[in-house]
Design a protein around this motif. Structure first.
Motif, PDB file in Angstrom:
ATOM      1  N   LEU A  83       1.011  -1.185  -0.187  1.00 17.36           N
ATOM      2  CA  LEU A  83       0.106  -0.056   0.068  1.00 17.36           C
ATOM      3  C   LEU A  83       0.914   1.338  -0.004  1.00 17.36           C
ATOM      4  O   LEU A  83       0.550   2.193  -0.647  1.00 17.36           O
ATOM      5  CB  LEU A  83      -0.875   0.106   1.114  1.00 17.36           C
ATOM      6  CG  LEU A  83      -1.743   1.087   1.455  1.00 17.36           C
ATOM      7  CD1 LEU A  83      -2.638   1.195   0.349  1.00 17.36           C
ATOM      8  CD2 LEU A  83      -2.452   1.142   2.588  1.00 17.36           C
ATOM      9  N   ARG A  84       1.900   1.208   1.048  1.00 17.85           N
ATOM     10  CA  ARG A  84       2.847   2.489   1.117  1.00 17.85           C
ATOM     11  C   ARG A  84       3.507   2.604  -0.335  1.00 17.85           C
ATOM     12  O   ARG A  84       3.845   3.789  -0.774  1.00 17.85           O
ATOM     13  CB  ARG A  84       3.947   2.334   2.078  1.00 17.85           C
ATOM     14  CG  ARG A  84       2.989   2.417   3.361  1.00 17.85           C
ATOM     15  CD  ARG A  84       3.779   1.786   4.390  1.00 17.85           C
ATOM     16  NE  ARG A  84       3.324   1.941   5.721  1.00 17.85           N
ATOM     17  CZ  ARG A  84       3.861   1.290   7.057  1.00 17.85           C
ATOM     18  NH1 ARG A  84       4.876   0.343   6.734  1.00 17.85           N
ATOM     19  NH2 ARG A  84       2.981   1.336   7.978  1.00 17.85           N
ATOM     20  N   ASP A 123       2.043   7.137   5.090  1.00 19.17           N
ATOM     21  CA  ASP A 123       1.115   7.932   5.981  1.00 19.17           C
ATOM     22  C   ASP A 123      -0.115   8.465   5.210  1.00 19.17           C
ATOM     23  O   ASP A 123      -0.420   9.766   5.471  1.00 19.17           O
ATOM     24  CB  ASP A 123       2.059   9.175   6.561  1.00 19.17           C
ATOM     25  CG  ASP A 123       3.027   8.639   7.483  1.00 19.17           C
ATOM     26  OD1 ASP A 123       2.910   7.699   8.306  1.00 19.17           O
ATOM     27  OD2 ASP A 123       4.314   9.398   7.265  1.00 19.17           O
ATOM     28  N   SER A 124      -0.575   7.642   4.221  1.00 23.92           N
ATOM     29  CA  SER A 124      -1.641   8.196   3.371  1.00 23.92           C
ATOM     30  C   SER A 124      -2.999   8.271   4.187  1.00 23.92           C
ATOM     31  O   SER A 124      -3.014   7.320   5.100  1.00 23.92           O
ATOM     32  CB  SER A 124      -1.763   7.525   2.194  1.00 23.92           C
ATOM     33  OG  SER A 124      -1.965   6.232   2.365  1.00 23.92           O
ATOM     34  N   LEU A 125      -3.980   8.812   3.813  1.00 22.91           N
ATOM     35  CA  LEU A 125      -5.473   8.604   4.568  1.00 22.91           C
ATOM     36  C   LEU A 125      -5.901   7.274   4.102  1.00 22.91           C
ATOM     37  O   LEU A 125      -6.472   6.530   4.884  1.00 22.91           O
ATOM     38  CB  LEU A 125      -6.261   9.615   4.024  1.00 22.91           C
ATOM     39  CG  LEU A 125      -6.181  11.010   4.425  1.00 22.91           C
ATOM     40  CD1 LEU A 125      -6.944  11.989   3.664  1.00 22.91           C
ATOM     41  CD2 LEU A 125      -5.898  11.323   5.929  1.00 22.91           C
ATOM     42  N   SER A 126      -5.421   6.816   3.250  1.00 20.18           N
ATOM     43  CA  SER A 126      -5.657   5.153   2.666  1.00 20.18           C
ATOM     44  C   SER A 126      -5.471   4.072   3.913  1.00 20.18           C
ATOM     45  O   SER A 126      -5.941   3.304   4.262  1.00 20.18           O
ATOM     46  CB  SER A 126      -5.368   4.914   1.389  1.00 20.18           C
ATOM     47  OG  SER A 126      -5.920   5.700   0.482  1.00 20.18           O
ATOM     48  N   VAL A 128      -6.913   1.474   6.279  1.00 21.39           N
ATOM     49  CA  VAL A 128      -7.003   0.086   6.092  1.00 21.39           C
ATOM     50  C   VAL A 128      -6.511  -0.395   7.423  1.00 21.39           C
ATOM     51  O   VAL A 128      -6.922  -1.443   8.034  1.00 21.39           O
ATOM     52  CB  VAL A 128      -5.825  -0.029   5.153  1.00 21.39           C
ATOM     53  CG1 VAL A 128      -5.276  -1.613   5.360  1.00 21.39           C
ATOM     54  CG2 VAL A 128      -6.505   0.240   3.688  1.00 21.39           C
ATOM     55  N   ILE A 129      -5.632   0.490   8.117  1.00 25.21           N
ATOM     56  CA  ILE A 129      -5.018  -0.181   9.560  1.00 25.21           C
ATOM     57  C   ILE A 129      -6.427  -0.250  10.470  1.00 25.21           C
ATOM     58  O   ILE A 129      -6.293  -1.284  11.473  1.00 25.21           O
ATOM     59  CB  ILE A 129      -3.966   0.707  10.147  1.00 25.21           C
ATOM     60  CG1 ILE A 129      -2.683   0.627   9.593  1.00 25.21           C
ATOM     61  CG2 ILE A 129      -3.832   0.645  11.678  1.00 25.21           C
ATOM     62  CD1 ILE A 129      -1.745   1.850   9.570  1.00 25.21           C
ATOM     63  N   ALA A 130      -7.227   0.660  10.483  1.00 22.81           N
ATOM     64  CA  ALA A 130      -8.367   0.707  11.782  1.00 22.81           C
ATOM     65  C   ALA A 130      -9.191  -0.307  11.109  1.00 22.81           C
ATOM     66  O   ALA A 130      -9.853  -1.048  12.071  1.00 22.81           O
ATOM     67  CB  ALA A 130      -9.084   2.038  11.354  1.00 22.81           C
TER      68      ALA A 130
END
Length: 215
Positions: free
Chosen positions: A124-125, A131-134, A138-140
């Motif tokens: 994803l990075r 540190d993207s909003l995406s 995804v982490i949450a």
């Protein structure tokens, strides 16, 4: 979907190993640190060009100690082993409206679930930047099912340890480091050295994060 799949697999660990999944529990990983570092030391000596940096015996010894410490901390958190995927990348995902499909389980393992999530985050990075909003979303989404299994503090601690330990699990899981004929390939040896340098960076970051808490 990944977290739910892993939670559902908690009680199927033995069956998964019997089906051919790599066994990468905490104790197995601890026992692999010393032999892996021995092989790494020999690979570093054979590196012909600088940069990238060559890690010496002192640095590798410290890295081995930090891996042991991190595995001990992770084991104390009580997060159960589950099904994991050492090669989870966008090519191994099919996303439908109602569900997700995870493909290519040749590199399946039974071990800490958060390692697999770290591999997904890494892709994803690369696609969206750090540190993207995406990434926050995804982490949450991934952690929500786990916070129903273990405490939020344990989840947060495991997430802090996972970047270092996920690289180590990936490096030892495939087994190339135990095959001299594969290590004779400069590309394979170079890739393994790059993984060790990544571990060293992650270990330094983790040490820096913890130092203020201990002072």
């Amino acid at each position: 979907a990944l977290a739910n799949l892993q939670v559902e697999s908690i009680h199927s660990q033995g069956e998964l190993v019997d089906c051919g999944a790599h066994s990468l529990n905490i104790e197995t990983l601890r026992n692999l640190i010393s032999p892996f570092m021995d092989v790494t030391a020999q690979m570093m000596k054979k590196q012909s060009k600088v940069p990238p940096a060559i890690l010496g015996a002192k640095e590798l010894g410290l890295l081995g100690e930090r891996l042991q410490d991190a595995l001990s901390l992770l084991g104390n958190l009580g997060i159960p082993n589950t099904l994991g995927h050492l090669d989870l990348n966008p090519g191994n995902l099919i996303v439908l409206e109602s569900r997700c499909l995870f493909l290519d389980w040749a590199e399946a393992y039974v071990g800490h679930p958060f390692f697999t999530f770290q591999y997904l985050l890494e892709h994803l990075r690369r696609m969206c930047g750090a540190d993207s909003l995406s990434e926050e979303g995804v982490i949450a989404a991934y952690l929500a099912p786990w916070e129903r299994v273990v405490s939020r503090n344990c989840v947060a601690e495991a997430m802090a340890l996972a970047p270092l330990l996920a690289v180590f699990a990936y490096a030892v899981g495939a087994g190339a480091w135990m095959q001299p004929e594969r290590l004779s390939d400069p590309k394979v040896a170079g890739y393994l050295r790059s993984l060790v340098r990544r571990m060293n960076r992650e270990a330094n970051k983790l040490s820096e994060l913890r130092s203020p808490c201990l002072s």
